[in-house]
Design a protein around this motif. Structure first.
Motif: not given
Lengths: 558, 558
Positions: A55-56, A449-452, A455-456, A460, A464
């Protein structure tokens, strides 16, 4: 079946080392590295789209770890065609080193460059054509036309002193393609005569018997549906499927309808395709969708994105009446696309929403409005017979596809031990016409994920999933640093757990009692006290609510 | 198309009121209530299984709200057959009132009773057979045999002075079923002659053209696959599909193999089916799986659950080598089942895992090992022509199925205004041969999660989705009650956000500054201060990490 982790030995002189970093055991993030004489060539650099257990996550990249310390040895990245699962990770590769030469056909490079522009990267590119030969470091490259669901796809033959490798990229063998550009079996035959030592071959449809129908067969269906449609027509397909869009344009034109393109990627890609001559647009056919609304309903076709039920894409928004174009009774919606596994619920939700609004929805399950872009078993057997490769490495597919493809190779007489079922990170050395597994690298998933990027972690994602399934309970207690006495709390808050927070009134005194007991036993550090809180409330929630939420205890000194 | 919310008027004397509570616009939780003369009859009471956007939910029930204040008026619940989407919510209904009579066929009631036993409920039951007529309150019930993918399914004709209603339940029209028990078209014809005023009809396959093949057609395929299998055979199917299991037993028996049943529900259901005579087990065929392991590999068939890729079911555990039976090279695995939309990724993951272990996996996509349990378009048209109902209410299906079914009815000459496309909560009144929509109730989803029923709300699920996609950040600050001075914190913790908590070091001073500023402006209450914290860190996370996690700020006084 799986190969144990083992660092390969150092590379012998005159040996070609082939290591797939992505695309094996999965549909997506295709990437293979070739090493010879200290230099590295990359073929494809794609992304994988996440599944529901991730997810995400926006995108998943191949694990670049094996090349991170070797960036100066990379002589180029060859892109076989312009689909996301073959080019999507290029910006992330070029972030590591921006001057790696990017090599591909005209359309492929135009699509990559549009993508790189969004990442503010300007790349060094080399445009190549079928039949062209280029020396890139120690690699002598020859490009061969192949047919796929995007124009201008190329296979690449890689010659080194270790032997001749042919990598198909994604392909099929439509014998009557719209653009007349067939998979070049004459070149395959010539390479076969020369002797193909290792054949990397698309496995996506290896478990589909027979032959993929021609793209051309969809034209009459589109023509009939659009011809009979009483009011507006909305067609959704992949935004890079130039020939599918071409057939929609042709059908619209034949029936005196104009076409409005909808969706950012549809507009961008079709503008590129028209500029480069891949899409032939009859003059005056296209119209801005804002102006299209002034036309009579039976004079317009909307060509949109969203055929996979993506929630933010045009078609989903239409189904939710969250778009300027609101479908209604008498309108016809055509999903001229495949249904990628995992997207079924989302796509059926869109079909249902459109049906509920009164639209007639035409899709793969009730009309012949899609054909695959990949060679089925029958076509693959043709390839094996024409090429007669010494060694076969099925790529681009889940394990069942790789295994099905290896069996096809064996059916044509290739020995089982010459068909290699590998996974991402399997190191294959080729020398003297023999390919052998030399090791297995431990590669992971790199999540954007987003700007990373990266990193996830899988931990993580596990967090989640627990948060999604069970929610969380946070417990805060403030204690006096000197005496350990509770100054404030426990404050208990929960999210995603169903009850209002008053359900926890019962457990607060138990937490106070447990803390007092611990304190009486001389426990004073906040970490240990937090664990006391965690155990107390965890046990209570489990027994009382039959749930196992994430527990976030925090004991603070003040 | 959708009917605006409107409380129906009070019910006129002599009118029958029909209200579906579940199963319309969805596949699952089928339940319809019939009210006449102050009394209520319920037909079916099933569960819906959650989709990926409903994380952590175990089951979804129909919304019982319309009957909660009317429990004493309920004269009985008729169950058409024993599938979960028709019986699964019975325990939750009987929790409201345990003495509601439960009416159904022998097998249906045996399966319900096994389920009720787990809930420690003993029900009042009435076993009925095809051809039987029963007066239940003001409802004159007649039961009609129908054929489905579970034995002993019944349609029910409901006669009141308002007219004759026929509800099919789930059905198809296999003309050569294994047990010879066909859908009773003679009874349909007789009811048609009498005059069916309202026809509630299964829509699941209404958009599938043609006819569902006979269950019998699977037998030869199973026989051939099992006959040729070199080593062990593992078959997975639905645990209530007695006839499918029968054909596996027969094929195993024909080839001198014994059968071990695996999975709690498979064992329970097949024991019931054998006890009641629905499953015919050749003597000495069944064997405990622990003993089966001593047999030669080519003398055993395992019959298991898990055909939908359910992570805790036998087949998934086998694919993960987390079961006593470990599949390997030479083994054959047959998924003799449908692939329910939404389960594709899970099922393909299992197929892939088994393929990787070396097993030969036979499934719907590569062999004829499944037929549907529902009537396709061709069969439905037969029904319409035999019954010639005055009014039609398509039930059991997503909207596209309901609409496809209504179109079939119209093709046979039923007027469009006599085919009602309803949703859950649509109130339909029948009188003098006319059915009309009298209102629309606002019904919701009732989620079962752990031990809670209806405690989880859509808002909780939204929280869970945010937590899953973005994780959360909690910020705790302890302030002095008197002065507003920060005593401790901000303590910032995150889960599911990728970074270790040190990434937040930058924002802590910003939070302190924002709190000081607010305090300086005279803001003192902890709720307002929490909002200051939320805004400060929310904006920072959004800009810095391009993410929108759930923010859980907490300012505590000490």
């Amino acid at each position: 079946m799986s190969i144990p982790l083992a660092e390969p030995t150092s590379l012998d002189e005159g040996t070609l080392r082939v290591t797939p970093l992505g695309g094996l055991g999965e549909i997506g993030r295709n990437m293979t590295i070739f090493e010879f004489d200290g230099k590295i060539l990359i073929v494809d650099c794609g992304v994988l789209f996440p599944e529901e257990h991730q997810p995400g996550v926006d995108l998943i990249l191949p694990d670049f770890e094996p090349i991170k310390s070797r960036l100066d040895d990379i002589v180029g990245v060859v892109l076989t065609h312009g689909h996301e699962d073959h080019i999507g990770a290029v910006p992330y590769l070029l972030r590591l080193k921006s001057d790696i030469p990017v090599i591909g056909s005209g359309l492929t490079l135009a699509l990559v460059e549009a993508k790189l522009k969004e990442h503010r990267i300007k790349a060094f590119t080399l445009t190549v054509k079928e039949g062209q030969r280029e020396q890139v470091g120690p690699f002598d490259l020859e490009f061969v036309a192949v047919n796929h669901s995007i124009p201008d796809a190329l296979a690449v033959a890689i010659r080194t002193p270790a032997g001749l490798v042919l990598a198909t990229g994604d392909f099929k063998m439509d014998q009557l393609p719209l653009d007349g550009r067939i998979t070049d079996l004459r070149a395959f035959a010539r390479l076969g005569e020369e002797g193909v030592d290792l054949f990397l071959v698309d496995s996506t449809n290896a478990d589909v018997p027979g032959f993929t129908p021609t793209e051309r067969s969809i034209g009459p269906v589109l023509d009939q549906v659009i011809g009979k449609a009483p009011r507006r027509v909305i067609v959704a397909s992949f935004s890079s499927h130039v020939h599918r869009v071409q057939q929609v344009l042709d059908a619209a034109h034949a029936h005196g309808r104009r076409v409005a393109l909808l969706g950012r990627s549809m507009l961008r890609n079709m503008t590129i395709a028209e500029d480069l001559g891949y899409l032939k647009v009859p003059s005056g056919l296209l119209i801005d969708y804002k102006k299209a609304r002034d036309l009579p309903d039976d004079k317009i076709v909307y060509m949109s994105t969203g055929s996979q039920g993506e929630p933010m894409a045009v078609l989903s928004r239409m189904a939710n009446l969250d778009h300027a174009i609101e479908p209604g009774p008498g309108d016809t919606v055509i999903l001229a696309s495949s249904l990628i596994p995992g997207n079924e619920n989302a796509v059926y939700r869109v079909i249902d929403g459109l049906t509920k609004l009164g639209a007639n929805v035409v899709h793969k399950a009730n009309a012949k409005v899609h054909v695959s872009g990949h060679a089925a078993a029958g076509e693959l057997i043709y390839c094996y017979n024409i090429l007669r490769p010494k060694n076969v490495l099925p790529v681009h597919g889940e394990y069942r596809h790789l295994i099905a493809n290896a069996k096809l190779a064996q059916d044509t007489g290739i020995a089982a031990e010459r068909t290699i079922i590998a996974s991402n990170g399997t190191v294959i050395d080729l020398k003297d016409g023999e390919a052998r597994v030399a090791g297995q690298l431990d590669l992971g998933f790199v999540y954007v994920d987003g700007s990373t990027v990266g990193a996830i972690t899988d931990a993580d994602l596990k967090d989640r999933r627990i948060l999604a399934e069970e929610g969380f309970v946070s417990v805060i207690v403030v204690v006096d640093a000197a005496t350990g006495r509770i100054i404030s709390g426990p404050e208990i808050h929960a999210r995603g757990i169903a009850e209002d927070d008053s359900v926890f009134d019962d457990v607060a005194p138990k937490i106070v009692a447990a803390l007092k007991e611990a304190s009486g036993n001389g426990v004073r550090d906040t970490h240990s006290l937090s664990q006391v809180v965690r155990r107390t409330i965890g046990r209570w929630v489990n027994q009382k609510l039959r749930r196992r939420p994430m527990i976030v205890p925090l004991v603070i000194e003040a």
